[in-house]
Structure formats: C-alpha cells, structure tokens
Design a protein around this motif. Sequence first.
Motif, PDB file in Angstrom:
ATOM      1  N   UNK A  69       0.532  -1.355  -0.260  1.00 13.42           N
ATOM      2  CA  UNK A  69       0.221   0.293  -0.299  1.00 13.42           C
ATOM      3  C   UNK A  69       0.874   1.571   0.054  1.00 13.42           C
ATOM      4  N   UNK A  70       0.859   1.803  -0.385  1.00 13.59           N
ATOM      5  CA  UNK A  70       1.834   3.595  -1.756  1.00 13.59           C
ATOM      6  C   UNK A  70       1.441   4.500  -0.041  1.00 13.59           C
ATOM      7  N   UNK A  71       2.188   5.316  -0.272  1.00 13.67           N
ATOM      8  CA  UNK A  71       1.647   6.377   0.710  1.00 13.67           C
ATOM      9  C   UNK A  71       0.533   7.354   0.496  1.00 13.67           C
ATOM     10  N   UNK A  72       0.242   7.648  -1.173  1.00 14.35           N
ATOM     11  CA  UNK A  72      -0.462   8.292  -2.137  1.00 14.35           C
ATOM     12  C   UNK A  72      -0.704   7.593  -2.661  1.00 14.35           C
ATOM     13  N   UNK A  73      -1.918   6.680  -3.026  1.00 14.88           N
ATOM     14  CA  UNK A  73      -3.206   6.550  -4.496  1.00 14.88           C
ATOM     15  C   UNK A  73      -2.771   7.136  -4.947  1.00 14.88           C
ATOM     16  N   UNK A  74      -2.289   6.719  -6.198  1.00 13.60           N
ATOM     17  CA  UNK A  74      -2.257   7.856  -7.697  1.00 13.60           C
ATOM     18  C   UNK A  74      -2.677   6.485  -8.676  1.00 13.60           C
ATOM     19  N   UNK A  75      -3.378   7.264  -9.824  1.00 19.68           N
ATOM     20  CA  UNK A  75      -3.135   6.411 -11.348  1.00 19.68           C
ATOM     21  C   UNK A  75      -1.815   5.629 -11.247  1.00 19.68           C
ATOM     22  N   UNK A  76      -0.605   6.304 -11.347  1.00 23.60           N
ATOM     23  CA  UNK A  76       0.194   5.919 -11.434  1.00 23.60           C
ATOM     24  C   UNK A  76       0.897   4.738 -10.830  1.00 23.60           C
ATOM     25  N   UNK A  77       0.571   5.263  -9.419  1.00 18.70           N
ATOM     26  CA  UNK A  77       1.322   3.538  -8.724  1.00 18.70           C
ATOM     27  C   UNK A  77       0.139   2.448  -8.756  1.00 18.70           C
ATOM     28  N   UNK A  78      -1.183   2.978  -8.219  1.00 19.87           N
ATOM     29  CA  UNK A  78      -1.878   1.449  -9.517  1.00 19.87           C
ATOM     30  C   UNK A  78      -1.404   0.712 -10.718  1.00 19.87           C
ATOM     31  N   UNK A  80     -10.191   9.569 -16.090  1.00 21.51           N
ATOM     32  CA  UNK A  80      -9.597  10.675 -16.959  1.00 21.51           C
ATOM     33  C   UNK A  80      -8.655  11.584 -16.016  1.00 21.51           C
ATOM     34  N   UNK A  81      -7.714  10.641 -15.013  1.00 28.54           N
ATOM     35  CA  UNK A  81      -6.762  11.525 -14.142  1.00 28.54           C
ATOM     36  C   UNK A  81      -6.012  11.602 -15.023  1.00 28.54           C
ATOM     37  N   UNK A  82      -4.911  12.884 -14.300  1.00 27.75           N
ATOM     38  CA  UNK A  82      -3.788  13.255 -14.013  1.00 27.75           C
ATOM     39  C   UNK A  82      -3.271  11.905 -13.679  1.00 27.75           C
ATOM     40  N   UNK A  83      -1.721  11.471 -14.166  1.00 28.55           N
ATOM     41  CA  UNK A  83      -0.799  10.054 -13.302  1.00 28.55           C
ATOM     42  C   UNK A  83      -0.836  10.682 -12.241  1.00 28.55           C
ATOM     43  N   UNK A  84      -0.238  11.619 -11.820  1.00 31.81           N
ATOM     44  CA  UNK A  84      -0.119  11.908 -10.307  1.00 31.81           C
ATOM     45  C   UNK A  84      -1.085  12.312  -9.677  1.00 31.81           C
ATOM     46  N   UNK A  85      -2.779  12.502 -10.121  1.00 33.05           N
ATOM     47  CA  UNK A  85      -3.568  12.656  -9.060  1.00 33.05           C
ATOM     48  C   UNK A  85      -4.621  11.596  -8.501  1.00 33.05           C
ATOM     49  N   UNK A  86      -5.100  12.030  -7.344  1.00 28.75           N
ATOM     50  CA  UNK A  86      -5.175  11.221  -6.527  1.00 28.75           C
ATOM     51  C   UNK A  86      -6.814  10.491  -6.959  1.00 28.75           C
ATOM     52  N   UNK A  87      -7.082   9.495  -7.037  1.00 32.42           N
ATOM     53  CA  UNK A  87      -8.895   9.398  -7.438  1.00 32.42           C
ATOM     54  C   UNK A  87      -9.776   8.996  -6.593  1.00 32.42           C
ATOM     55  N   UNK A  88     -10.953   9.521  -7.090  1.00 35.20           N
ATOM     56  CA  UNK A  88     -11.985   9.243  -5.967  1.00 35.20           C
ATOM     57  C   UNK A  88     -11.785   8.773  -4.512  1.00 35.20           C
ATOM     58  N   UNK A  89     -12.407   8.959  -3.321  1.00 30.28           N
ATOM     59  CA  UNK A  89     -12.325   8.236  -2.803  1.00 30.28           C
ATOM     60  C   UNK A  89     -12.942   6.633  -2.869  1.00 30.28           C
ATOM     61  N   UNK A  90     -13.757   7.039  -4.055  1.00 29.34           N
ATOM     62  CA  UNK A  90     -15.038   5.629  -3.880  1.00 29.34           C
ATOM     63  C   UNK A  90     -13.552   4.407  -4.575  1.00 29.34           C
ATOM     64  N   UNK A  91     -13.691   4.670  -4.831  1.00 27.62           N
ATOM     65  CA  UNK A  91     -12.126   4.385  -5.895  1.00 27.62           C
ATOM     66  C   UNK A  91     -10.074   3.812  -5.275  1.00 27.62           C
ATOM     67  N   UNK A  92     -10.693   4.633  -4.345  1.00 31.36           N
ATOM     68  CA  UNK A  92      -9.104   4.617  -3.598  1.00 31.36           C
ATOM     69  C   UNK A  92      -9.742   2.944  -2.199  1.00 31.36           C
ATOM     70  N   UNK A  93     -10.829   3.112  -2.096  1.00 32.87           N
ATOM     71  CA  UNK A  93     -11.331   1.846  -0.968  1.00 32.87           C
ATOM     72  C   UNK A  93     -11.477   0.590  -1.403  1.00 32.87           C
ATOM     73  N   UNK A  94     -12.256   1.199  -3.054  1.00 24.77           N
ATOM     74  CA  UNK A  94     -11.826  -0.058  -3.848  1.00 24.77           C
ATOM     75  C   UNK A  94     -10.585  -0.710  -3.912  1.00 24.77           C
TER      76      UNK A  94
END
Length: 324
Positions: free
Chosen positions: A241-250, A282-296
Amino acid sequence: MSVVDTMPKQIPMNFIPHHCVLTADSTTTKLRVVFDGSAPTSNGLSLNSILMKGPTIQPPLFDILLRFRTFKIVLTADICKMYRCVRMFDPDNFLQCIIWRDKPNEDFSIFKLDTVTYGTKPASFLAIRSIQQLGRAEAHVYPVVAETIHHGFYVDDMITGAGSLGEARVILNETKKCLSLGNFHLRKWCSNDDRVFFDIEDNDKQDFLTFDDGTSITKTLGLVWDPKLDVFIFSFSPFGTPAKVTKRTILSAIARLYDPLGLIGPVVAKAKIFLQHLWKEKLHWDESPPQAIQTEWLEICNQYKLITRFSFDRYLLMPEAEIQ
C-alpha cells in the motif's frame, strides 16, 4: 566500437545518445548501456524513423512457453551479449556514432559502434536472422540445431527440451558447438535435471535468485520457475500500500501481474477491470482518484494478501498420452 580519427566525406553520420540502466536483481548484467536510436537529429528525423524494423521471424512468446511445458527434460540458457556478436557492415556503422571520454577533464572522442546496437529499430531482427542463418548453414553437421534455433529461441533466450536425458544432452552439445562457430556463447544453463550438465563449467550455469521463502528460483521469459520442484511460481508481494494512491502507483502495481500463459487469469482480470474503471475517470498520472475508487483499490490490495503465492506444474503431459 572503434575510434573515428577523421570525419568521413560523403558518408552519412549519426550520433546516438546513450545512458546506463541499473538492474539490481539481474544475475549477470547489473549495469546495461542503452542507446536511444529514436532521439531526433537536427533535421527532426531520428535514426529509427528511417530504418525498417524487419519481419517477426520467431515464434510468439505464448507458443514457446506452451512447448516448454511439454518436455520431460528442459534446457534453458541465453546468448552472452547477443547483439554485440553481430558485426555491422561498413559504412553503416557510421550511423551509430557516439561521443565519449573516460574523465570529465578530457576532450571528447568520436567512436562508431561496429556491432548491432540495442536501441536501434532492426536490432532484434538482425541478431535473430544471423543465428537462424548459422543454424541453416550448419544443418548438415548439426541437424538438431536448426530445429532448436527456429522453435526454441526467443531473441537471446533458449527455451527447449527433450523426452529423455540422452536427447537433452545431444541438444545441449550440438547447439553449443554450432553457435560457437559464430562466436555466440551460451551461458546461464539451467535444467530440471542436473545430470544434463556433466561437462558444463560452473561459471556457465545459472545463478539462482532466492524467493521470499528461501526457495532457489530463476526467471524464464519473465516467469518465476523453480527448477528443482519444476513449478512456476506467482507471488503477489508487490501489492504494497503506497503512501499516496495515484493512477501511476495503481498501474505500476497491476503491471507487475505478468501472466503470458493466462494461468492466473481470474486474478489478473479483476485488476484489469478495475483499471478500466480508473481510466474512465480521466485522471492525471499523479492525481489521486475519488475516495470510492481508492477504497475499492485498497480492498483489492487486502484481498491479494490472502493469496500471496500460487504454483503450477511446469510439465503437463501424462505418460503414454496421445497428444493432439
């Protein structure tokens, strides 16, 4: 490479940038030099943009791995610095010039790369075509080798086998002798039966990696293989689990699920379906997704912790079976 003392007249020249790539888990080449044949020149074109790639003349990866599972005794090896064994025709080597100096206070010197260079578009084709030609030319002396080269090689990796120990030894010896005629040196030998290697030097045998549980493993075309137990191993340890969940880390985590044979298809499918949902945001690479997607995503990571390891038998066939 060789020094260019005087700039040639009426011969096209091209300079290729290069840099090093460090691979800590490599058992042989931890520092590899990569040449950028796609770097644009002063006229806006790159060397790769005006070169042809060449046709695909080797079997697909899936076919090679599938055949690998049908041999009772298997053999793997690779060609040491394969591209560097194939000489470029003069004056084509002037299209592969670099500048270099050993120390920062020295003047630059110009060199031309005299062999096939990794990073140029046709490099793979030129090297593969060269060893296939060698196999054809020597087929009258080493009849087994032509078949092995055409169906048991994926670029510089040899993945082949036989139904008996004697056949495997013939393949090893003939392939080794034939390729040595073109100065292609086979190394990193590995098998599920050590009796094949009665005349192979220890420094030409595969150095094993250590798995999480202490198991000695190697990698075969990216698949983790335990030769002693003769099984493929899949591990899900990269799903930290990374410190910050982003499109890139996923994407980085999901890309590590390497499964060319589809053995863990249901597991990979769930991750790829999630990735499709993420793409729609349609997120940027280092942008965090919405909370619902992070939880999933965190829930998926937690589920993968429950299935940290799978293993599959490498050898598939049953004795006396009729193969269709």
